[in-house]
Design an enzyme around this catalytic site. Structure first.
Site, PDB file in Angstrom:
ATOM      1  CG  HIS A  64      -2.052  -1.055   1.019  1.00 55.15           C
ATOM      2  ND1 HIS A  64      -2.334  -2.021   1.956  1.00 55.15           N
ATOM      3  CD2 HIS A  64      -2.894  -1.302  -0.014  1.00 55.15           C
ATOM      4  CE1 HIS A  64      -3.303  -2.800   1.516  1.00 55.15           C
ATOM      5  NE2 HIS A  64      -3.662  -2.383   0.335  1.00 55.15           N
ATOM      6  CG  ASP A 161      -5.628  -1.773  -4.213  1.00 58.05           C
ATOM      7  OD1 ASP A 161      -4.914  -2.763  -4.468  1.00 58.05           O
ATOM      8  OD2 ASP A 161      -5.938  -1.442  -3.055  1.00 58.05           O
ATOM      9  CB  SER A 162      -7.799  -4.714  -9.722  1.00 56.98           C
ATOM     10  OG  SER A 162      -6.569  -5.096 -10.306  1.00 56.98           O
TER      11      SER A 162
HETATM   12  N1  SAM Z   1      -3.782  -5.798  -2.688  1.00 54.70           N
HETATM   13  C1  SAM Z   1      -4.516  -6.655  -3.503  1.00 54.70           C
HETATM   14  C2  SAM Z   1      -3.717  -7.502  -4.452  1.00 54.70           C
HETATM   15  O1  SAM Z   1      -3.317  -8.557  -4.081  1.00 54.70           O
HETATM   16  O2  SAM Z   1      -3.507  -7.153  -5.590  1.00 54.70           O
HETATM   17  C3  SAM Z   1      -5.750  -6.082  -4.091  1.00 54.70           C
HETATM   18  C4  SAM Z   1      -6.574  -5.461  -3.035  1.00 54.70           C
HETATM   19  S1  SAM Z   1      -8.247  -5.236  -3.085  1.00 54.70           S
HETATM   20  C5  SAM Z   1      -8.811  -6.404  -1.892  1.00 54.70           C
HETATM   21  C6  SAM Z   1      -8.892  -5.769  -4.620  1.00 54.70           C
HETATM   22  C7  SAM Z   1     -10.374  -5.392  -4.734  1.00 54.70           C
HETATM   23  O3  SAM Z   1     -10.742  -5.217  -6.102  1.00 54.70           O
HETATM   24  C8  SAM Z   1     -11.345  -6.422  -4.155  1.00 54.70           C
HETATM   25  O4  SAM Z   1     -11.956  -5.891  -3.017  1.00 54.70           O
HETATM   26  C9  SAM Z   1     -12.338  -6.673  -5.285  1.00 54.70           C
HETATM   27  O5  SAM Z   1     -13.659  -6.839  -4.838  1.00 54.70           O
HETATM   28  C10 SAM Z   1     -12.147  -5.428  -6.152  1.00 54.70           C
HETATM   29  N2  SAM Z   1     -12.572  -5.591  -7.545  1.00 54.70           N
HETATM   30  C11 SAM Z   1     -12.388  -6.665  -8.346  1.00 54.70           C
HETATM   31  N3  SAM Z   1     -12.929  -6.446  -9.550  1.00 54.70           N
HETATM   32  C12 SAM Z   1     -13.465  -5.196  -9.527  1.00 54.70           C
HETATM   33  C13 SAM Z   1     -14.168  -4.410 -10.485  1.00 54.70           C
HETATM   34  N4  SAM Z   1     -14.427  -4.871 -11.710  1.00 54.70           N
HETATM   35  N5  SAM Z   1     -14.563  -3.161 -10.112  1.00 54.70           N
HETATM   36  C14 SAM Z   1     -14.298  -2.677  -8.861  1.00 54.70           C
HETATM   37  N6  SAM Z   1     -13.650  -3.402  -7.913  1.00 54.70           N
HETATM   38  C15 SAM Z   1     -13.225  -4.639  -8.241  1.00 54.70           C
END
Ligand code: SAM
Length: 288
Positions: A64, A161-162
């Site tokens: 982060h 941050d996906s």
């Molecule tokens: N730090 C992390 C990593 O390992 O890469 C990513 C953190 S964060 C938990 C990722 C977030 O992206 C999740 O909460 C997920 O629900 C969200 N997410 C996935 N697809 C998405 C989309 N199409 N639009 C918005 N959010 C999305």
């Protein structure tokens, strides 16, 4: 009997990573993904989505701090920022440390990730979801970004941050998404996206970078080794329509960091600059 959580290589079936589960704190099948939160003796609380570790209490600051402070301090005057994904609140918490920031919009597809992060991952999100500068949107990032052009003031910074490019996160690595993001950036604005671990998932770097390069005038990659991500360094990609915006003089970076007055455990201006030095195996993937 000892319980283990397992993350498996989805591409080649070449490895499996096991973490000891001392205690399951939460397990849920949300509308979008399987969510698991457990305690591990080394990493503390671990969040896994669809079986893939997303973040952990003990090492979240590696990811982060580098996701957020590198572009914020490279830019130097971020007032309006967008986070797509990031439902654990860790990126938001780092972003809000910058007093200069006036407004943060977080667009997360899964309300359940936010709800349970607020309940169980206070060590990662702190009070970030209560900050008056936050606009929280529950929507698919691809669809939301496509609808915003011309409807709101441009952003100085967009952070993607996906999850990895499978499941709901897949669309956040697409060319049309990057093009729509480019349309929402202010002049000199920056976009940063996470591109997984290139040693284990070379395509997660090469393909999105090529797509990013078709929507932005300039891109640059930087690295961080996150202990809970298997396979060595992971890569963030930074993009802008202004090539000069991607680099910053060491003295300016030192000054901005001192002025920001933030405490960090991983980020320093020297780490920032060194992170852009790419080993040849990573550079070769970008040239392929
Ligand atoms: N730090 C992390 C990593 O390992 O890469 C990513 C953190 S964060 C938990 C990722 C977030 O992206 C999740 O909460 C997920 O629900 C969200 N997410 C996935 N697809 C998405 C989309 N199409 N639009 C918005 N959010 C999305």
């Amino acid at each position: 009997m000892t319980a283990w959580s397992e993350e498996a290589d989805r591409l080649k079936g070449a490895w499996r990573l096991q973490l000891r589960v001392e205690r399951v704190l939460h397990q849920e099948k949300t509308e979008h993904q399987d969510l698991l939160l457990f305690e591990n003796p080394l990493f503390g609380r671990v969040l896994a989505l669809d079986g893939i570790v997303q973040t952990t209490e003990r090492d979240e600051f590696f990811y982060h701090e580098m996701l957020v402070h590198v572009p914020v301090l490279a830019h130097g005057a971020v007032e309006r920022a967008l986070i797509v994904g990031g439902g654990d609140g860790g990126a938001l918490e780092e972003l809000l440390k910058h007093d200069r920031l006036r407004a943060a919009t977080l667009v997360e597809i899964d309300q359940a990730v936010i709800d349970f992060s607020k309940a169980h991952l206070q060590a990662i999100c702190g009070q970030a979801f209560d900050d008056p500068r936050l606009e929280l949107v529950i929507a698919d990032g691809l669809a939301w970004v496509a609808e915003q052009r011309g409807r709101r003031a441009p952003f100085d910074l967009i952070l993607i941050d996906s999850t990895d490019p499978v499941g709901p996160g897949e669309v956040l690595f697409s060319e049309s998404f990057y093009a729509d993001c480019a349309g929402l950036l202010a002049e000199g604005g920056l976009l940063v996206t996470q591109n997984a671990v290139p040693f284990t998932e070379p395509d997660s770097l090469a393909k999105p970078l090529a797509a990013l390069g078709r929507s932005f005038a300039a891109t640059a990659c930087y690295r961080v080794a996150v202990p809970s991500f298997f396979g060595g360094d992971m890569v963030f990609a930074m993009a802008s329509q202004d090539a000069a915006a991607l680099t910053v003089e060491a003295a300016a970076l030192e000054r901005r960091f001192a002025e920001a007055g933030i405490e960090t455990r991983y980020y320093t201006p020297a780490v920032h600059q060194g992170a852009f030095a790419l080993p040849p195996y990573v550079a070769a993937l970008l040239e392929a």
